[in-house]
Design an enzyme around this catalytic site. Structure first.
Site, mmCIF file in Angstrom:
data_model
loop_
_atom_site.group_PDB
_atom_site.id
_atom_site.type_symbol
_atom_site.label_atom_id
_atom_site.label_comp_id
_atom_site.label_asym_id
_atom_site.label_seq_id
_atom_site.Cartn_x
_atom_site.Cartn_y
_atom_site.Cartn_z
ATOM 1 N N ASP A 87 0.840 -1.190 0.000
ATOM 2 C CA ASP A 87 0.000 0.000 0.000
ATOM 3 C C ASP A 87 0.878 1.244 0.000
ATOM 4 O OD1 ASP A 87 -2.318 1.831 0.717
ATOM 5 O OD2 ASP A 87 -3.290 -0.120 0.943
ATOM 6 N N HIS A 300 -3.978 5.923 3.668
ATOM 7 C CA HIS A 300 -4.687 4.786 3.091
ATOM 8 C C HIS A 300 -4.207 3.470 3.690
ATOM 9 C CE1 HIS A 300 -5.917 1.900 -0.099
ATOM 10 N NE2 HIS A 300 -6.909 2.751 -0.307
ATOM 11 N N SER A 469 -11.174 -0.747 -1.358
ATOM 12 C CA SER A 469 -9.928 -0.773 -0.584
ATOM 13 C C SER A 469 -10.176 -1.187 0.851
ATOM 14 C CB SER A 469 -9.270 0.614 -0.585
ATOM 15 O OG SER A 469 -8.656 0.888 -1.809
#
Length: 552
Positions: A87, A300, A469
């Site tokens: 990621d 994220h 996600s």
């Protein structure tokens, strides 16, 4: 790659109110339009805290029944499973990840020596393929489409005669050029629409400031306004709508989005790769990067890691799905499109250093070196490592639209260690499927919670995000749970259990995903949107794993 700004049509709708801030009917219509398009409005009500772990029978929300699964597992012991998060980076200092981050047992911290001789110096908690040896890091990168356009433009832009052996590549350039120019045009149009909205919003602020006689005011002061001046009352209505729907935050996000898209994402002259300093064209060059696994923007990745593994016993924040895991951080995803070389090397790194599950909450519509990524994924398959991938947030049918990486290799083979995950909301009604989620009867395996997911953020915060996600790490967490309590299971068996045990809703009529459809999307059976027609369920998966274990 998603160039469209997800909430933009809601923002721009406000700008249909004229420069004098008029037309109450326009205000009502823009509210309807906004609610149909904003990604977080896939559900009409507020999602319960920690809903993705809850159970429909017990809690009346469509979570994955994690808590029920642990009641069933209370007499079983577990082993630690390593889950790699490929990621943007993870804030390994977050309070809810303490004791959860993987530590390389063969490496001595910060001694400048590759103690375990794996090719990566001081890789204590993982590795970053987006960093340079001098400590610098790539934060932003272009879209894959832009990179391909830039490469082919250099080759063909000023050529007057195309050689026969180059005709196929030239045809590719023509298509890439057309796609690129369309994306630029669309982005510029969206940016212009946003500017119209922003101008209207600022005008409303100015009218209210003049009426109140002050530059700063609160929502309650706006609510108290009562005037015979219709311009003032319509400015009040617009600002109240902005407050109710958190549009001030959307304004900030939209401004950042368009600034990135036009200055970086679609800029063929932007290339940050010199920061990394690798031999970029050499796909066999694996030993580059640095050990900064947090990076410049870990928002994220930290959110994703928390969904999988946030500490379930510390009475802080949230409970992740898996209770006995270590998170290995592999940084390979910038703000922009990830590069195939980095993805391939991230997978090799994770597999070679003990990961049993790899979560991949990223994807793009174009690929430059699919063979390299395919080879890495086949390597993971050969080592019994499960790959879990988010289907993407474009509201598209992946049976027809390209999305990379994917389970289908360039040679036509299909991976057996792959899970493709769509996103659901928590209500058992027609809004059951996230309106942004990609889908596909032949392409998406199963769905999992992905709307209004409350998890971690950098610097000790907690926040909500929505997307496939989020659905992917919910599923990766369930997979890790199975590996942990049933260590005899293989990756193929875990995948099979997750699919077969998913709770099926084949005939439930849901709004077909598609944020950007011009027409109102119709209702379709949930079973038509994925291979299984089901939602991941940890409790049902544990039951099936127990049955399989008892047969051995």
């Amino acid at each position: 790659m998603t160039l469209k700004y997800l909430a933009l049509s809601g923002l721009v709708a406000i700008s249909t109110i004229s420069n004098t801030v008029q037309a109450d009917t326009g205000h009502r219509e823009l509210r309807k339009k906004y609610q149909k398009t904003l990604i977080a409005d896939s559900v009409a009500l507020k999602a319960p805290h920690n809903w993705f772990n809850l159970d429909f029978t017990d809690n009346k929300v469509l979570g994955v029944s994690t808590e029920k699964a642990y009641e069933r597992l209370q007499n079983r012991t577990s082993r630690t499973v390593v889950v790699a998060i490929v990621d943007s980076g993870v804030d390994i200092k977050h309070e809810d990840l303490q004791g959860i981050i993987w530590v390389n047992p063969k490496e001595v911290a910060e001694n400048g020596v590759d103690d375990d001789k794996n090719g990566y110096v001081d890789d204590i908690n993982g590795w970053s393929f987006l960093g340079g040896k001098n400590g610098q890091n790539v934060k932003d990168d272009t879209y894959e489409l832009t990179r391909q356009y830039a490469r082919l433009r250099k080759e063909f832009e000023n050529k007057k005669k195309i050689k026969r052996k180059q005709k196929e590549e030239y045809a590719q350039y023509q298509k890439i050029k057309a796609d690129y120019e369309k994306e630029v045009k669309d982005a510029q149009a969206q940016a212009a629409d946003f500017q119209k909205f922003y101008d209207t919003f600022k005008q409303a602020e100015s009218i209210v400031q003049k009426h109140l006689g002050k530059t700063d005011f609160t929502p309650s002061q706006v609510e108290a306004i009562n005037s015979s001046d219709m311009r003032v009352m319509k400015a009040k209505a617009l600002l109240q709508y902005a407050y109710e729907n958190n549009l001030e935050e959307e304004i900030k996000n939209a401004a950042e989005h368009f600034d990135y898209v036009l200055k970086i994402g679609l800029n063929p002259d932007f290339d940050p790769r010199s920061i990394v300093g690798d031999k970029y064209d050499d796909i066999n060059d694996k030993y580059y990067g640095n050990n900064d696994v947090i990076g410049p923007d870990a928002d994220h990745g930290t959110h994703v890691a928390g969904i999988v593994a946030a500490n379930r016993r510390n009475n802080l924040g949230i409970k992740g799905v898996a209770d006995n895991v270590k998170i290995m951080v592999v940084r390979a995803v910038p703000n922009g499109d990830e590069r195939d070389k980095d993805v391939a090397n991230a997978i090799y790194y994770a597999v070679n250093n003990g990961a049993q599950v790899i979560n991949m909450s990223f994807g793009k519509s174009y690929t430059s070196n699919k063979e390299a990524v395919d080879a890495a994924m086949k390597y993971a398959e050969s080592k019994g490592v499960l790959l879990v991938h988010g289907a993407g947030n474009d509201g598209e049918n992946l049976d027809q639209a390209a999305n990379f990486p994917s389970r289908t290799l360039k040679n036509g083979q299909t991976l057996q260690n792959w899970l493709e995950i769509g996103a659901t909301a928590w209500e058992n009604n027609e809004k059951f499927v996230a309106n942004f989620s990609n889908y596909g009867k032949q392409s998406v395996d199963v769905f999992a919670p992905g709307v209004d997911i409350y998890s971690l953020g950098p610097n000790q915060i907690y926040q909500e995000h929505s997307g496939t996600s989020m659905a992917s790490p919910v599923t990766a967490g369930v997979a890790a749970l199975l590996f942990s309590y049933f260590p005899e299971l293989t990756a193929v068996q875990v995948r099979d259990i997750i699919l077969k045990s998913s709770v099926k809703y084949p005939d439930l009529q849901v709004v077909k995903p598609g944020l950007y459809q011009k027409k109102e999307p119709g209702l379709v059976p949930f079973g038509s949107l994925s291979i299984t027609g089901g939602i991941v369920n940890a409790d049902e998966a544990v039951k099936m794993a127990e049955q399989l274990s008892a047969q051995k």
